[in-house]
Design a protein around this motif. Sequence first.
Motif, short mmCIF file in Angstrom:
data_model
loop_
_atom_site.label_atom_id
_atom_site.label_comp_id
_atom_site.label_asym_id
_atom_site.label_seq_id
_atom_site.Cartn_x
_atom_site.Cartn_y
_atom_site.Cartn_z
N HIS A 46 0.86 -1.17 0.00
CA HIS A 46 0.00 0.00 0.00
C HIS A 46 0.90 1.23 0.00
CE1 HIS A 46 -3.41 2.59 0.74
NE2 HIS A 46 -2.71 3.17 1.71
N LYS A 95 1.37 5.36 -0.11
CA LYS A 95 0.72 6.63 0.20
C LYS A 95 1.76 7.72 0.01
CE LYS A 95 -1.80 9.27 3.52
NZ LYS A 95 -3.14 9.31 3.86
N GLU A 111 -2.82 7.59 -3.27
CA GLU A 111 -2.65 6.25 -2.71
C GLU A 111 -2.77 5.21 -3.81
OE1 GLU A 111 -4.85 5.29 0.82
OE2 GLU A 111 -4.84 7.37 1.49
N ASP A 159 -2.65 0.63 -4.29
CA ASP A 159 -2.46 -0.73 -3.77
C ASP A 159 -1.92 -1.62 -4.86
OD1 ASP A 159 -3.41 -0.32 -1.12
OD2 ASP A 159 -5.46 -0.29 -1.87
#
Length: 179
Positions: A59, A61, A84, A86
């Motif tokens: 993940h 950010k 962000e 994933d």
Amino acid sequence: MKVLKEFTIPFVGLKIGKHHFEYKVEQSFFEHFEYEDFNDAHLEVAVELEKKATLLELHFKITGWVNVNCDVTNEPYNQTINNEFDLVVKFGEEYNDEYIDVLIVPHGTYEINIQQYIYELAILGVPVKRIHPGVEDGTLDSDILKKLEELSPKIKESKNTDEDIDPRWNTLKKLLTDK
């Protein structure tokens, strides 16, 4: 393109569970990619890697700012970035990155380089149309804006008086008032 070693995560020695990595991205990072749209950059990237038995979940950010030129006035300003992403890393027969959020690496791979994902995440965090905040609220004092205002077409106010109207229409106006 040369791989930047500081963005390589050796995951083979990590225990199963969550692991956190933090990176600071400056202008030199984008110069490595030969990307010249940013005048300056100061970004912080937090990566949470969750190692599981058969795959990895990452993940990303990214927060901070990049200095870009306004599309309207060409004045430089700091554009904030908050983005962000994933990514799932699976193991397979051969390397495959054709999916947006799934990366397949060959069995036996012991590390993953994330520099390309950070680069794309930063670039995609900048709006398509970059407008200086001073243009939007009217506080920017720029020679270019003054020239644009000077050259913009002026709206003429038309005066609708009875003298300007063709007298043939007056009989039709009477129909509206007659009942």
